[in-house]
Design a protein around this motif. Structure first.
Motif, PDB file in Angstrom:
ATOM      1  N   UNK A 267      71.931 109.861 -54.117  1.00  0.00           N
ATOM      2  CA  UNK A 267      71.006 108.724 -53.991  1.00  0.00           C
ATOM      3  C   UNK A 267      70.802 108.408 -52.515  1.00  0.00           C
ATOM      4  N   UNK A 268      69.603 107.947 -52.177  1.00  0.00           N
ATOM      5  CA  UNK A 268      69.316 107.532 -50.802  1.00  0.00           C
ATOM      6  C   UNK A 268      69.816 106.120 -50.530  1.00  0.00           C
ATOM      7  N   UNK A 269      70.104 105.375 -51.594  1.00  0.00           N
ATOM      8  CA  UNK A 269      70.562 103.999 -51.452  1.00  0.00           C
ATOM      9  C   UNK A 269      70.748 103.376 -52.817  1.00  0.00           C
ATOM     10  N   UNK A 270      71.020 102.077 -52.834  1.00  0.00           N
ATOM     11  CA  UNK A 270      71.198 101.351 -54.083  1.00  0.00           C
ATOM     12  C   UNK A 270      69.857 101.218 -54.807  1.00  0.00           C
ATOM     13  N   UNK A 271      69.853 101.462 -56.109  1.00  0.00           N
ATOM     14  CA  UNK A 271      68.624 101.322 -56.879  1.00  0.00           C
ATOM     15  C   UNK A 271      68.302  99.852 -57.080  1.00  0.00           C
ATOM     16  N   UNK A 272      67.088  99.451 -56.693  1.00  0.00           N
ATOM     17  CA  UNK A 272      66.678  98.048 -56.772  1.00  0.00           C
ATOM     18  C   UNK A 272      65.450  97.848 -57.661  1.00  0.00           C
ATOM     19  N   UNK A 273      65.062  98.876 -58.382  1.00  0.00           N
ATOM     20  CA  UNK A 273      63.861  98.782 -59.207  1.00  0.00           C
ATOM     21  C   UNK A 273      64.122  98.191 -60.579  1.00  0.00           C
ATOM     22  N   UNK A 274      63.146  98.327 -61.464  1.00  0.00           N
ATOM     23  CA  UNK A 274      63.238  97.799 -62.822  1.00  0.00           C
ATOM     24  C   UNK A 274      64.313  98.555 -63.615  1.00  0.00           C
ATOM     25  N   UNK A 275      65.020  97.849 -64.506  1.00  0.00           N
ATOM     26  CA  UNK A 275      66.064  98.522 -65.287  1.00  0.00           C
ATOM     27  C   UNK A 275      65.527  99.396 -66.412  1.00  0.00           C
ATOM     28  N   UNK A 276      64.299  99.117 -66.854  1.00  0.00           N
ATOM     29  CA  UNK A 276      63.693  99.898 -67.934  1.00  0.00           C
ATOM     30  C   UNK A 276      62.323 100.388 -67.472  1.00  0.00           C
ATOM     31  N   UNK A 277      62.094 101.676 -67.582  1.00  0.00           N
ATOM     32  CA  UNK A 277      60.888 102.278 -67.019  1.00  0.00           C
ATOM     33  C   UNK A 277      60.144 103.069 -68.091  1.00  0.00           C
ATOM     34  N   UNK A 278      58.837 102.838 -68.188  1.00  0.00           N
ATOM     35  CA  UNK A 278      57.995 103.665 -69.048  1.00  0.00           C
ATOM     36  C   UNK A 278      57.730 104.980 -68.321  1.00  0.00           C
ATOM     37  N   UNK A 279      57.975 106.084 -69.017  1.00  0.00           N
ATOM     38  CA  UNK A 279      57.792 107.410 -68.436  1.00  0.00           C
ATOM     39  C   UNK A 279      56.527 108.044 -69.006  1.00  0.00           C
ATOM     40  N   UNK A 280      55.712 108.629 -68.140  1.00  0.00           N
ATOM     41  CA  UNK A 280      54.502 109.301 -68.611  1.00  0.00           C
ATOM     42  C   UNK A 280      54.871 110.499 -69.474  1.00  0.00           C
ATOM     43  N   UNK A 281      54.290 110.532 -70.662  1.00  0.00           N
ATOM     44  CA  UNK A 281      54.550 111.646 -71.567  1.00  0.00           C
ATOM     45  C   UNK A 281      53.588 112.787 -71.241  1.00  0.00           C
ATOM     46  N   UNK A 282      53.833 113.427 -70.082  1.00  0.00           N
ATOM     47  CA  UNK A 282      52.935 114.480 -69.608  1.00  0.00           C
ATOM     48  C   UNK A 282      53.232 115.805 -70.314  1.00  0.00           C
ATOM     49  N   UNK A 283      52.585 116.855 -69.863  1.00  0.00           N
ATOM     50  CA  UNK A 283      52.721 118.152 -70.524  1.00  0.00           C
ATOM     51  C   UNK A 283      54.160 118.656 -70.516  1.00  0.00           C
ATOM     52  N   UNK A 284      54.885 118.383 -69.434  1.00  0.00           N
ATOM     53  CA  UNK A 284      56.260 118.868 -69.324  1.00  0.00           C
ATOM     54  C   UNK A 284      57.183 118.098 -70.274  1.00  0.00           C
ATOM     55  N   UNK A 285      56.971 116.776 -70.363  1.00  0.00           N
ATOM     56  CA  UNK A 285      57.768 115.981 -71.290  1.00  0.00           C
ATOM     57  C   UNK A 285      57.463 116.354 -72.740  1.00  0.00           C
ATOM     58  N   UNK A 286      56.204 116.558 -73.043  1.00  0.00           N
ATOM     59  CA  UNK A 286      55.826 116.941 -74.403  1.00  0.00           C
ATOM     60  C   UNK A 286      56.470 118.266 -74.783  1.00  0.00           C
ATOM     61  N   UNK A 287      56.443 119.217 -73.853  1.00  0.00           N
ATOM     62  CA  UNK A 287      57.053 120.521 -74.122  1.00  0.00           C
ATOM     63  C   UNK A 287      58.563 120.376 -74.328  1.00  0.00           C
ATOM     64  N   UNK A 288      59.183 119.504 -73.540  1.00  0.00           N
ATOM     65  CA  UNK A 288      60.629 119.303 -73.649  1.00  0.00           C
ATOM     66  C   UNK A 288      60.997 118.737 -75.023  1.00  0.00           C
TER      67      UNK A 288
END
Length: 268
Positions: free
Chosen positions: A98-119
């Motif tokens: 990690x480059x540092x402490x994570x300060x973003x949202x705890x829950x993230x919507x992930x784009x269901x792109x072609x790679x995710x669909x294939x997975x």
């Protein structure tokens, strides 16, 4: 109901009823809803997630979720546990830090792109033949999804920040999450405290022990929901943090001197 746990991979399928789980999330989870829908409860309200939803849930937080079938379509989901040990091995082997402490949202919507669909399509056959998802394959698929997620730059700090929860505002946190039915030890961990410092700080702020304050706060919320929102006792006891209706009813009568069902009848 079928809940197939193959090491880091959980294949869940059910046609009947509603299902909830322990609200404490101890590891990162990537969750894909195949069919049916889930409802996520928070102090801000309820968010419904339809089929096709793909989300990443961060470790060390409280999340209330109910899974529901959609008519004749079962609730079906694929969940990948991206646990600390797997991430630590990945970090050591591939020198990912990690480059540092994570300060973003705890829950993230992930784009269901072609790679995710294939997975996720590659995992679908295991619903009907779970015995073919061997421990080695499950580990390979977990490593694969980590690499896919790392194609998004923000994911490195999300996944590889191994720092412990820092000490946070206890009063604000407890007033926000009092209705989550988790042990005191987990509230301590989530607020960045040892159990002894948590109890000490809690008593100083609320002038009561955590156990007594939590029960009183939950009962007050239940009274409000029953009297002001026309909610039945049987519909609110889980929502406010009680494990069963009998315990809730006894505690309610002891606190207010009247049965919860009587309060509901008065305000109808």
């Amino acid at each position: 109901m079928r809940d197939l746990v193959k090491h880091n991979i959980v294949l869940f399928s059910s046609l009947t009823g509603e299902f909830s789980h322990d609200p404490f999330v101890s590891e990162h989870w990537l969750v894909f809803i195949v069919s049916g829908f889930s409802e996520v409860f928070s102090p801000e309200g309820v968010i419904s997630h339809p089929p096709g939803t793909l989300g990443l849930v961060r470790k060390n937080q409280l999340v209330k979720t109910v899974k529901k079938a959609d008519g004749e379509k079962p609730f079906k989901s694929i969940s990948i546990c991206i646990d600390y040990q797997t991430l630590k091995r990945f970090s050591d082997q591939y020198d990912v830090k990690a480059d540092g402490v994570y300060l973003g949202e705890p829950n993230i919507a992930i784009e269901n792109d072609a790679f995710m669909k294939a997975y996720f399509n590659s995992l679908m056959p295991y619903f009907s033949q779970p015995e073919k998802l061997t421990p080695i394959l499950a580990q390979i698929k977990t490593t694969e999804i980590i690499e896919i997620l790392l194609q998004k730059p923000a994911m490195k700090n999300f996944l590889f920040d191994f720092s412990e929860p820092h000490k946070i505002d206890l009063e604000a946190y407890m007033n926000r999450y009092f209705s989550y039915n988790v042990p005191i030890t987990q509230f301590a961990q989530l607020t960045g405290r040892s159990i002894s410092s948590f109890k000490r700080d809690f008593t100083k702020i609320f002038n009561a022990t955590p156990e007594k304050w939590l029960q009183k706060r939950r009962l007050e919320m239940a009274y409000f929901l029953i009297a002001q929102k026309d909610r039945k006792p049987s519909d609110v006891y889980l929502e406010v943090g009680f494990e069963n209706l009998s315990h809730f009813s006894t505690a309610f009568k002891r606190e207010f001197g009247v049965n919860a069902s009587s309060i509901y009848a008065i305000y109808q």
